[in-house]
Scaffold this motif. Structure first.
Motif, PDB file in Angstrom:
ATOM      1  N   ALA A 105       7.092 -19.720  -1.638  1.00 31.55           N
ATOM      2  CA  ALA A 105       7.308 -18.291  -1.857  1.00 31.55           C
ATOM      3  C   ALA A 105       6.012 -17.512  -1.694  1.00 31.55           C
ATOM      4  O   ALA A 105       5.969 -16.452  -1.053  1.00 31.55           O
ATOM      5  N   LEU A 106       4.936 -18.028  -2.241  1.00 28.66           N
ATOM      6  CA  LEU A 106       3.645 -17.360  -2.098  1.00 28.66           C
ATOM      7  C   LEU A 106       3.221 -17.312  -0.643  1.00 28.66           C
ATOM      8  O   LEU A 106       2.624 -16.330  -0.187  1.00 28.66           O
ATOM      9  N   GLY A 107       3.552 -18.374   0.089  1.00 31.41           N
ATOM     10  CA  GLY A 107       3.193 -18.410   1.507  1.00 31.41           C
ATOM     11  C   GLY A 107       3.936 -17.338   2.293  1.00 31.41           C
ATOM     12  O   GLY A 107       3.369 -16.694   3.189  1.00 31.41           O
ATOM     13  N   ARG A 108       5.216 -17.136   1.964  1.00 31.60           N
ATOM     14  CA  ARG A 108       5.981 -16.100   2.663  1.00 31.60           C
ATOM     15  C   ARG A 108       5.435 -14.707   2.353  1.00 31.60           C
ATOM     16  O   ARG A 108       5.353 -13.848   3.227  1.00 31.60           O
ATOM     17  N   ILE A 109       5.064 -14.509   1.080  1.00 27.36           N
ATOM     18  CA  ILE A 109       4.506 -13.192   0.715  1.00 27.36           C
ATOM     19  C   ILE A 109       3.188 -12.961   1.433  1.00 27.36           C
ATOM     20  O   ILE A 109       2.934 -11.872   1.958  1.00 27.36           O
ATOM     21  N   GLU A 110       2.351 -13.999   1.482  1.00 29.36           N
ATOM     22  CA  GLU A 110       1.042 -13.852   2.136  1.00 29.36           C
ATOM     23  C   GLU A 110       1.212 -13.603   3.626  1.00 29.36           C
ATOM     24  O   GLU A 110       0.470 -12.792   4.221  1.00 29.36           O
TER      25      GLU A 110
ATOM     26  N   GLU B  20       2.853  -6.052   5.898  1.00 31.08           N
ATOM     27  CA  GLU B  20       4.079  -5.256   5.878  1.00 31.08           C
ATOM     28  C   GLU B  20       4.395  -4.757   4.477  1.00 31.08           C
ATOM     29  O   GLU B  20       4.776  -3.585   4.288  1.00 31.08           O
ATOM     30  N   VAL B  21       4.226  -5.634   3.462  1.00 25.81           N
ATOM     31  CA  VAL B  21       4.479  -5.242   2.074  1.00 25.81           C
ATOM     32  C   VAL B  21       3.530  -4.134   1.645  1.00 25.81           C
ATOM     33  O   VAL B  21       3.926  -3.157   0.992  1.00 25.81           O
ATOM     34  N   SER B  22       2.275  -4.230   2.046  1.00 28.68           N
ATOM     35  CA  SER B  22       1.291  -3.205   1.684  1.00 28.68           C
ATOM     36  C   SER B  22       1.635  -1.859   2.319  1.00 28.68           C
ATOM     37  O   SER B  22       1.493  -0.807   1.684  1.00 28.68           O
ATOM     38  N   ALA B  23       2.081  -1.902   3.579  1.00 28.48           N
ATOM     39  CA  ALA B  23       2.443  -0.651   4.260  1.00 28.48           C
ATOM     40  C   ALA B  23       3.630   0.003   3.584  1.00 28.48           C
ATOM     41  O   ALA B  23       3.660   1.237   3.407  1.00 28.48           O
ATOM     42  N   ARG B  24       4.622  -0.770   3.186  1.00 28.94           N
ATOM     43  CA  ARG B  24       5.787  -0.208   2.509  1.00 28.94           C
ATOM     44  C   ARG B  24       5.409   0.380   1.158  1.00 28.94           C
ATOM     45  O   ARG B  24       5.892   1.448   0.768  1.00 28.94           O
ATOM     46  N   ALA B  25       4.511  -0.287   0.439  1.00 26.24           N
ATOM     47  CA  ALA B  25       4.067   0.229  -0.855  1.00 26.24           C
ATOM     48  C   ALA B  25       3.314   1.537  -0.689  1.00 26.24           C
ATOM     49  O   ALA B  25       3.457   2.467  -1.500  1.00 26.24           O
ATOM     50  N   ALA B  26       2.525   1.633   0.381  1.00 28.92           N
ATOM     51  CA  ALA B  26       1.780   2.871   0.632  1.00 28.92           C
ATOM     52  C   ALA B  26       2.724   4.023   0.927  1.00 28.92           C
ATOM     53  O   ALA B  26       2.493   5.168   0.497  1.00 28.92           O
TER      54      ALA B  26
END
Length: 333
Positions: free
Chosen positions: A4-9, A14-20
């Motif tokens: 799971a951590l590997g998928r997030i990394e 993409e996750v950072s862009a969505r959070a922004a």
């Protein structure tokens, strides 16, 4: 867990862009919609709305919709603590700035006229209503971004009900919605001018715009009666009472207009209608001396015999035909 951590990394960018994107300030139209929703909520339900709108105006100082929304938000906060007239005075400046940014903003024009009238500045209110009507006459329709704009004062009055009806009855058809709301704006501006000036043509213009509204026909009938045109008044008051039989003020005005026109028989029949209505809905229609003590029409037997002679007529329709009771009431029997 490592997978799971590997998928997030792997998808971290993409996750950072969505959070922004989530941290970005809401669009101006979102604030306009949020303000419209607040108008239907309990007083001061969103105490941070005015502050948020002020912050949005720092970024978009020439946005007329935001100025109009801020005026509504400030009025909501003021109404929760003080009298409506004070709320109107607090909102006037914001509505003025909205019009300075966009002179064709129809809701801001109407809201400014309403606020001026409520704060006691009747001459200025009438002048503003005329200017907004002139904008309408030039063909300035309701802009798409103004479809969700709010109306001052924040009450569930006829305008509010019809404004929302125009939206849900034309869902998915913004052009039809804009047309229906533009007609409603014309009705309200003329009705407001009629109240402020007493000009008979304004009562007519309001009735022409929305002849389906009983209150408009009642207002026109009252104006005609004050002008001594009792037969014309009775026609409009009769339409108002037929559409809304529970309007006791319009019914009394109709009774007086019929009497002044010399229509004694019609006057007595109206009194009969009110007596029957009071019996059918005693919690809604209070007994009043003018119809309780009115003399009978004198033609009851002839009317009932005429109805009873038609074998195919049902009990409810016969009763309605003879006594002129609206269908919506006899449907209960």
């Amino acid at each position: 867990m490592p997978q799971a951590l590997g998928r997030i990394e792997a998808r971290w960018d993409e996750v950072s862009a969505r959070a922004a994107r989530r941290r970005e300030a809401p669009a101006a139209q979102d604030f306009v919609t949020q303000t419209a929703e607040a108008l239907g909520a309990p007083a001061a339900a969103d105490p941070g709305l005015a502050t948020a709108l002020a912050g949005a105006l720092v970024r978009c100082p020439r946005d007329a919709g935001l100025h109009n929304a801020l005026g509504l938000a400030v009025a909501l906060q003021t109404t929760a603590a003080r009298a409506p007239a004070e709320a109107a005075r607090a909102a006037v400046g914001y509505f003025r700035r909205a019009l300075e940014c966009d002179p064709a903003h129809l809701l801001a024009g109407l809201n400014l006229a309403e606020a001026l009238a409520l704060s006691g500045q009747k001459a200025e209110a009438a002048a503003q209503a005329r200017r907004t009507l002139a904008t309408l006459d030039r063909g300035e329709g309701l802009a798409a971004e103004a479809l969700d704009a709010g109306h001052f004062p924040a009450e569930y009055d006829i305008f509010r009900v019809e404004w929302e009806r125009a939206a849900w009855s034309n869902a998915g058809c913004p052009q039809a919605e804009a047309h229906a709301k533009t007609v409603l704006l014309r009705w309200r501006l003329n009705a407001l001018l009629a109240d402020l000036t007493g000009e008979l043509p304004r009562y007519y213009e309001a009735a022409v715009a929305r002849p389906d509204l009983p209150a408009t026909r009642a207002a026109l009938g009252g104006a005609l009666a004050r002008a001594g045109q009792f037969r014309e008044a009775a026609a409009h008051l009769r339409a108002a009472v037929d559409s809304n039989p529970f309007d006791g003020v319009a019914a009394r005005a109709l009774f007086d207009a019929l009497g002044a026109a010399g229509e004694t028989l019609l006057q007595r029949r109206l009194a009969e209608e009110r007596r029957l209505l009071a019996q059918a809905a005693p919690k809604v229609v209070a007994l009043e001396k003018w119809f309780v003590e009115a003399a009978p029409a004198g033609d009851e037997l002839g009317r009932w015999s005429s109805c009873a002679a038609t074998s195919s007529t049902t009990r409810a329709s016969a009763w309605r035909a003879c006594w002129r009771v609206p269908a919506r009431l006899t449907s209960w029997y």
